[in-house]
Design a protein around this motif. Structure first.
Motif, short mmCIF file in Angstrom:
data_model
loop_
_atom_site.label_atom_id
_atom_site.label_comp_id
_atom_site.label_asym_id
_atom_site.label_seq_id
_atom_site.Cartn_x
_atom_site.Cartn_y
_atom_site.Cartn_z
N GLY A 213 0.87 -0.90 -0.39
CA GLY A 213 0.07 0.34 -0.14
C GLY A 213 0.74 1.09 -0.01
N GLY A 214 0.13 2.62 0.22
CA GLY A 214 0.98 3.63 -0.39
C GLY A 214 1.08 4.66 -1.37
N PHE A 215 0.28 4.07 -2.32
CA PHE A 215 0.38 4.46 -3.74
C PHE A 215 0.36 5.59 -3.38
N ASP A 216 -0.58 6.06 -2.92
CA ASP A 216 -1.17 7.24 -2.95
C ASP A 216 -0.24 8.47 -2.13
N TYR A 217 -0.01 8.20 -1.26
CA TYR A 217 1.51 8.94 -0.23
C TYR A 217 2.43 9.28 -1.19
N ILE A 218 3.00 8.21 -2.37
CA ILE A 218 4.07 8.75 -2.16
C ILE A 218 3.65 9.63 -3.91
N LYS A 219 2.21 9.73 -4.44
CA LYS A 219 1.43 11.21 -4.99
C LYS A 219 2.40 11.87 -4.63
N LEU A 220 2.53 12.54 -3.73
CA LEU A 220 2.23 13.71 -3.12
C LEU A 220 3.71 13.88 -3.54
N SER A 256 19.81 2.39 -0.69
CA SER A 256 19.23 1.38 -0.74
C SER A 256 18.76 1.57 -1.95
N PRO A 257 17.78 0.12 -2.42
CA PRO A 257 16.96 0.05 -3.43
C PRO A 257 15.30 0.39 -3.13
N VAL A 258 14.48 0.93 -3.00
CA VAL A 258 13.42 0.69 -2.92
C VAL A 258 12.57 0.10 -4.45
N THR A 259 11.26 -0.01 -3.87
CA THR A 259 10.13 -0.36 -5.16
C THR A 259 10.44 0.31 -6.41
N PRO A 260 10.55 -0.35 -7.80
CA PRO A 260 11.34 -0.27 -8.52
C PRO A 260 9.96 1.14 -9.54
N THR A 261 8.46 0.25 -8.62
CA THR A 261 7.21 1.70 -9.00
C THR A 261 8.06 2.73 -8.70
N ALA A 262 8.33 3.52 -7.45
CA ALA A 262 8.51 4.64 -6.69
C ALA A 262 9.60 4.72 -7.40
N VAL A 263 10.68 3.87 -8.21
CA VAL A 263 12.16 4.40 -8.37
C VAL A 263 11.42 5.30 -10.19
N ARG A 264 10.65 4.34 -10.67
CA ARG A 264 10.50 5.84 -12.12
C ARG A 264 9.31 6.35 -12.11
N LYS A 265 8.01 6.13 -10.89
CA LYS A 265 7.78 7.74 -11.13
C LYS A 265 8.28 8.87 -9.88
N LEU A 266 8.64 8.81 -9.35
CA LEU A 266 9.27 9.90 -8.33
C LEU A 266 11.15 10.30 -9.19
N ASP A 303 8.38 -7.77 -2.40
CA ASP A 303 9.09 -7.49 -1.57
C ASP A 303 9.68 -6.49 -0.40
N TYR A 304 8.34 -5.45 -0.57
CA TYR A 304 8.61 -4.11 0.06
C TYR A 304 7.49 -4.23 1.20
N GLY A 305 7.74 -3.44 2.53
CA GLY A 305 6.77 -3.85 2.62
C GLY A 305 5.63 -2.08 2.52
N ASP A 306 5.99 -1.27 2.01
CA ASP A 306 4.92 -0.13 1.51
C ASP A 306 5.61 0.04 0.10
N MET A 307 4.80 0.78 -0.97
CA MET A 307 4.77 1.69 -2.21
C MET A 307 6.34 2.41 -2.02
N GLU A 308 6.36 3.35 -1.12
CA GLU A 308 7.42 3.90 -0.53
C GLU A 308 8.81 3.52 -0.48
N GLY A 309 9.53 2.01 -0.25
CA GLY A 309 10.59 1.88 0.11
C GLY A 309 10.66 1.16 1.05
N HIS A 310 9.94 0.82 2.40
CA HIS A 310 10.67 0.06 3.46
C HIS A 310 11.07 -1.43 2.49
N MET A 311 12.37 -2.18 2.71
CA MET A 311 12.58 -3.35 2.55
C MET A 311 11.85 -5.07 3.47
#
Length: 362
Positions: A213-220, A256-266, A303-311
């Motif tokens: 979860g947390g995709f709406d959060y990284i949109k911020l 350290s690497p975060v979620t691949p989606t966050a890497v691209r979207k941000l 592989d992460y606990g949230d979309m933000e990138g906590h591994m």
């Protein structure tokens, strides 16, 4: 005697005030992780020669035991959720107070380098408050920040107070245990780890195996990569770099690497360029493991606990082993970054799990 009376009354007032503050801290302030990890850092039974600095991403991503296996070090992860670069500077000095530190691994989380981070007199002292009054670092912090610290937050833990009946009962019950008195992790109330404590500052975070979860959060955060590095953050980093240089400590900066989606979207490719140029300018080695080859460390959002990138713990153990091997190659002068890191983020995107499976479906 009459001349001494005002001084006696003054001292009595201060003693009563100190007692009231101590009682309030005992009743209302929860026993958290910071108290535990700072005590572990200063444990007379240990002499750490390598520390990991950073915030929550680093705490959930790097298992010091895996680093020690490769480097033969005694490493402690003193990354603390919410730890700013300013905090890292004082945690570094606190580390050197009781340990012979030879290596510092600073996990660079871009969230803490851009202007969205708030540094004020009310929220900046949460780590400082947990330092022992016997520590000279605490007094250095107090003197260095005298113009910005709020007096009420200097001598109390009021920012963490919870005055509900349930919280008070829990605090009193916990603080009367041997675990609390002996600074055991079991005597610390840790609500943000999402997994068991493994040791040496590392928590094995659990994952659901589903989309985090947390995709709406990284949109911020969209567009943050277009900003500039915050001036006060840069200043404190330069103090870290100078302190390490003056004390013969090797400083290695990583991300350290975060979620691949966050890497691209941000837009972290742009952030990578900014950081690479910044650290090169100041002659500090920097390695962005968001570019780590998918062949070496296969990873996806699940592989992460949230979309933000906590591994998650399973991925963190694998990543920590890779990081240890990488640093060992570097120590031996045999490091080939091309063996580990993609040359570009486009190559990363092309080899991502989602892109490979999308092509397979086509």
């Amino acid at each position: 005697m009459k001349k001494l009376a005002p001084y006696i009354r003054c001292m009595a007032f201060l003693c009563v005030l100190a007692g009231c503050i101590a009682l309030c801290n005992f009743l209302f302030a929860p026993s958290g992780y910071i108290r535990y990890i700072l005590h572990e850092l200063n444990s007379p039974a240990e002499n750490y020669d390598c520390i990991i600095l950073g915030a929550s991403h680093a705490r959930s991503a790097i298992d010091p035991a895996k680093i020690d296996e490769k480097l033969g070090t005694n490493t402690l992860n003193v990354a603390i959720p919410g730890e700013t670069i300013k905090d890292s500077y004082y945690v570094l000095k606190e580390s050197c107070r009781t340990n012979d530190i030879k290596t510092v691994i600073l996990d660079v989380d871009y969230q803490y380098w851009y202007s969205v981070q708030i540094e004020d007199e009310f929220s900046s002292s949460f780590i400082f408050n947990k330092m022992s009054w016997l520590s000279k670092t605490k007094y250095e912090y107090l003197i260095d920040n005298m113009n910005t610290l709020d007096f009420r937050n200097t001598f109390t833990d009021r920012l963490s107070y919870d005055i509900s009946r349930t919280a008070i009962a829990q605090n009193v019950s916990l603080k009367l245990t041997d675990d609390y008195r002996n600074y055991s992790i079991n005597g610390a109330l840790v609500k943000d780890a999402d997994g068991p404590y493994v040791g040496k500052g590392f928590f094995y975070r659990k994952t659901s195996g589903l989309e985090p979860g947390g995709f709406d959060y990284i949109k911020l955060w969209y567009g943050r990569e277009n900003g500039e590095l915050e001036g006060w953050v840069v200043n404190y980093f330069l103090q870290i770099a100078n302190y390490c240089k003056n004390n013969a400590i090797e400083l290695i900066c990583i991300t350290s690497p975060v979620t691949p989606t966050a890497v691209r979207k941000l837009g972290l490719s742009k952030v990578d360029k900014t950081f690479s140029e910044f650290f090169a300018k100041h002659d500090v080695p920097y390695y962005n493991f968001n570019r780590l080859s998918m062949n070496i460390l296969p990873r996806d959002d699940v592989d992460y606990g949230d979309m933000e990138g906590h591994m998650g713990g399973e991925l963190a153990e694998k990543y920590s082993a890779v990081l240890g091997t990488f640093l060992n190659d570097r120590k031996d002068g045999e490091l080939d970054t091309g063996k580990y890191l993609y040359d570009s983020f486009d190559e990363l995107y092309k080899n991502s799990y989602r892109n490979r499976h999308k092509k397979a479906r086509e």
